[in-house]
Design a protein around this motif. Sequence first.
Motif, PDB file in Angstrom:
ATOM      1  N   LEU A  21       0.862  -1.274  -0.019  1.00 44.31           N
ATOM      2  CA  LEU A  21       0.085  -0.105  -0.039  1.00 44.31           C
ATOM      3  C   LEU A  21       0.886   1.093  -0.099  1.00 44.31           C
ATOM      4  CD1 LEU A  21      -2.422  -1.224   2.724  1.00 44.31           C
ATOM      5  CD2 LEU A  21      -2.772  -1.389   0.418  1.00 44.31           C
ATOM      6  N   ARG A  22       0.496   2.290  -0.755  1.00 45.63           N
ATOM      7  CA  ARG A  22       1.115   3.612  -0.654  1.00 45.63           C
ATOM      8  C   ARG A  22       0.372   4.259   0.231  1.00 45.63           C
ATOM      9  NH1 ARG A  22       0.905   4.395  -6.451  1.00 45.63           N
ATOM     10  NH2 ARG A  22      -0.157   2.370  -6.164  1.00 45.63           N
ATOM     11  N   PHE A  23       0.958   4.822   1.167  1.00 47.98           N
ATOM     12  CA  PHE A  23       0.317   5.676   2.346  1.00 47.98           C
ATOM     13  C   PHE A  23       1.310   6.513   2.826  1.00 47.98           C
ATOM     14  CE2 PHE A  23       1.600   2.017   4.387  1.00 47.98           C
ATOM     15  CZ  PHE A  23       2.088   2.255   5.466  1.00 47.98           C
ATOM     16  N   LEU A  76     -11.215   0.960   5.050  1.00 45.96           N
ATOM     17  CA  LEU A  76     -10.539  -0.419   4.816  1.00 45.96           C
ATOM     18  C   LEU A  76     -10.323  -0.603   3.309  1.00 45.96           C
ATOM     19  CD1 LEU A  76     -12.225  -2.932   7.509  1.00 45.96           C
ATOM     20  CD2 LEU A  76     -10.218  -1.488   7.604  1.00 45.96           C
ATOM     21  N   GLU A  77     -10.817   0.293   2.430  1.00 42.51           N
ATOM     22  CA  GLU A  77     -10.635   0.031   1.101  1.00 42.51           C
ATOM     23  C   GLU A  77      -9.696   0.968   0.295  1.00 42.51           C
ATOM     24  OE1 GLU A  77     -11.712  -2.722  -0.746  1.00 42.51           O
ATOM     25  OE2 GLU A  77     -12.430  -3.347   1.349  1.00 42.51           O
ATOM     26  N   GLU A 129      -6.347   3.025  -0.050  1.00 41.24           N
ATOM     27  CA  GLU A 129      -4.947   2.600   0.056  1.00 41.24           C
ATOM     28  C   GLU A 129      -4.486   3.345   1.190  1.00 41.24           C
ATOM     29  OE1 GLU A 129      -1.585   1.948  -2.398  1.00 41.24           O
ATOM     30  OE2 GLU A 129      -3.282   1.263  -3.957  1.00 41.24           O
ATOM     31  N   THR A 130      -4.901   4.855   1.150  1.00 41.76           N
ATOM     32  CA  THR A 130      -4.161   5.530   2.371  1.00 41.76           C
ATOM     33  C   THR A 130      -4.546   5.181   3.914  1.00 41.76           C
ATOM     34  OG1 THR A 130      -5.801   7.250   1.849  1.00 41.76           O
ATOM     35  CG2 THR A 130      -3.447   7.284   0.900  1.00 41.76           C
ATOM     36  N   LEU A 135      -6.209   2.360   4.889  1.00 41.41           N
ATOM     37  CA  LEU A 135      -6.111   1.117   5.103  1.00 41.41           C
ATOM     38  C   LEU A 135      -4.521   0.982   5.631  1.00 41.41           C
ATOM     39  CD1 LEU A 135      -6.868  -1.771   5.378  1.00 41.41           C
ATOM     40  CD2 LEU A 135      -6.157  -1.914   2.925  1.00 41.41           C
ATOM     41  N   GLY A 136      -3.594   1.581   4.723  1.00 37.34           N
ATOM     42  CA  GLY A 136      -2.178   1.451   5.212  1.00 37.34           C
ATOM     43  C   GLY A 136      -1.917   2.048   6.815  1.00 37.34           C
ATOM     44  N   VAL A 137      -2.547   3.151   7.191  1.00 39.06           N
ATOM     45  CA  VAL A 137      -2.367   3.485   8.382  1.00 39.06           C
ATOM     46  C   VAL A 137      -3.162   2.635   9.481  1.00 39.06           C
ATOM     47  CG1 VAL A 137      -2.945   5.505   9.943  1.00 39.06           C
ATOM     48  CG2 VAL A 137      -2.295   5.957   7.783  1.00 39.06           C
ATOM     49  N   LEU A 149      -3.529  -0.622   9.245  1.00 43.26           N
ATOM     50  CA  LEU A 149      -2.741  -1.970   9.297  1.00 43.26           C
ATOM     51  C   LEU A 149      -1.406  -1.586  10.050  1.00 43.26           C
ATOM     52  CD1 LEU A 149      -3.391  -3.676   5.796  1.00 43.26           C
ATOM     53  CD2 LEU A 149      -4.763  -3.690   7.786  1.00 43.26           C
ATOM     54  N   MET A 150      -1.000  -0.570   9.977  1.00 42.05           N
ATOM     55  CA  MET A 150       0.314  -0.202  10.936  1.00 42.05           C
ATOM     56  C   MET A 150      -0.068   0.027  12.267  1.00 42.05           C
ATOM     57  SD  MET A 150       2.696  -0.614   8.759  1.00 42.05           S
ATOM     58  CE  MET A 150       4.078   0.263   9.589  1.00 42.05           C
TER      59      MET A 150
END
Lengths: 280, 315
Positions: free
Chosen positions: A101-103, B29-30, B32-33, B35-37, B39-40
């Motif tokens: 993922l790009r975030f 949750l869909e 990318e930005t 969801l990425g945060v 999941l971290m």
Amino acid sequence: MVGSWTWSRRLTFYIPLALFLIFLLFPFYWMTIVSLRPTTETVSGRFNPFWIHTLTLENYQFLFTDTTFPEWFKNTLIVATASTAVSLFCSVLAGYALARLRFPGSNFLGVGIFLAYLVPPTLLFLPLAQVIARYDLFNTYWALIFTYPTQLIPFASWLLMGYFRTIPKEIEESALIDGSSRLGSLIKIILPLALPGVLSAGIFSFTLSWNEFLYALVFMSSGPMKTIPVGAVTELIRSDVLGWGALMAVGILGSVPVAFIYSFFVDQYVSGLTAGAVKG
Amino acid sequence: MSRSGPPPPAMQAAVPARPSFLARPGLLLERETSLGVILMLPAGIILLAFMGYPFVLGIWLSLTDSMIGVPGTFIGLKNFSDLLTDSIFVQTTGNTFVYALGTVPVKAVLGLLLAILLNARMPFQNIVRAAVLLPWIVPTALSSLGWLMIYDGVLSPFSWLFMTWGWTSQKIPFLGDPTLAIISVMVANIWRGIPFFAVTILAGLQAVPSELHEAAAIDGASPWQRFLNVTVPVITGVTLIATLFSIIWTFADFQLIYVLTRGGPANSTHIFGTYAYQMGMSAAQIGVGAAIALYMFPILAFFAILLLVYLRREV
């Protein structure tokens, strides 16, 4: 001529290899023979110390009947299993996010997690003891279940990140087009394909937790709450010479589970190391 | 991404054009930005609470005169400056450098040799590989107990052996004599570290394509030339990475020395970790202990950055 028993092959291959094996395995041989003979024989000075005169299991029996070793074993198992579960959960999610993922801040977080892998327990144990005290976690499993993952998540995340990256994006994209959610594709498609990586990360986490010493020494001071390494070092080292048999027996028993796991997964471990340390 | 289709016309005036997270939390949750945060978060919270926060707290403690159970007051850099004139700390610093810089090169060279041996085909290959890994994978505190007895002043099997062979007339004080003690703990450290180097370098060796060796052999290169020109370039990277890791771990070591000598005799084997433990836990001076531990930080940071820069260049 690989594998042939020429003289030069013996000199340049089998003799050096044998010397390495003797050096690397001697301490285990020593612990085994001391643990399998009466300690009175070990200290008598009348027998060749490199061999067993009278075979006995009394040292092992002593551990189970006269010490809290069974408790230590249970504690170590619970803490190692729970820390592994927590670490795998966190690392699968973090590894996936970093790989796919790009975030905002993802590069920074990736570097941060790598640097966290290099933070040794000796740097943090004193302030961490204060934190554990503040949350009233001393002599509870939580003290270790929360702190061990700080050592495990960084390596496991990097290792899994490497595995996730090897899985072609197209597989996941087609699942997304078919209406699967992101998390659904992670669980149903990515995770099964990355299973060897998850297994390596799990083995690594479990053994590191099983072997940890400093945090367990500081956070688990009550006798029955100790882990095997800490219990052995703090309660079984005695001033008189007759404690040696039991001490070597606990050394063997505490090492057998990790040795057993590794004997099955040695190749996984090697490939995991390369995925994590080299590709990472 | 949008699986819901356009909203019915009647609602279009009410909802903003972009679907709101408040109305559809699942969207978090869909994207990318977001969801990425998300999941971290689990990893991030644990690392912040039990690594980031203690690190900051450690810096604070090192600037106070805190004792165990007694909150301290701010004393600036006094702990750090006092340590510079503390003869035990000065000795500890020297010991740590001797311990790390004396063992890492030996581990690297022996590990490289062992890796080359393990890379050859041999009978019982898997058993041999698993066996040489043992010192690295079993709990160090427990294998150190084995070394504790091997080094015992009375019961050491090597004292017995050397006396039987007539090399010495009395038992050897492996851990009782300051010079012998630091050598003894270093040997135990080397013993534990060889497998890490061997296995890491072995992984690098196995990445050398055999076609390269064959091509070089056809061109008439000797085994030694093939080693220098085909193998060495491939394993230099892994060896360097393993060396940097090993330096960091050895500098910050604790348990091997804690079990074998607790820093003795006469502080001759104290390293940063064991001295920080002694001052911070046994002597209850947390502020001083935290300062000792933090003296490791610049050294660790230096090698960590070196490692990071090297890895980034490689990838």
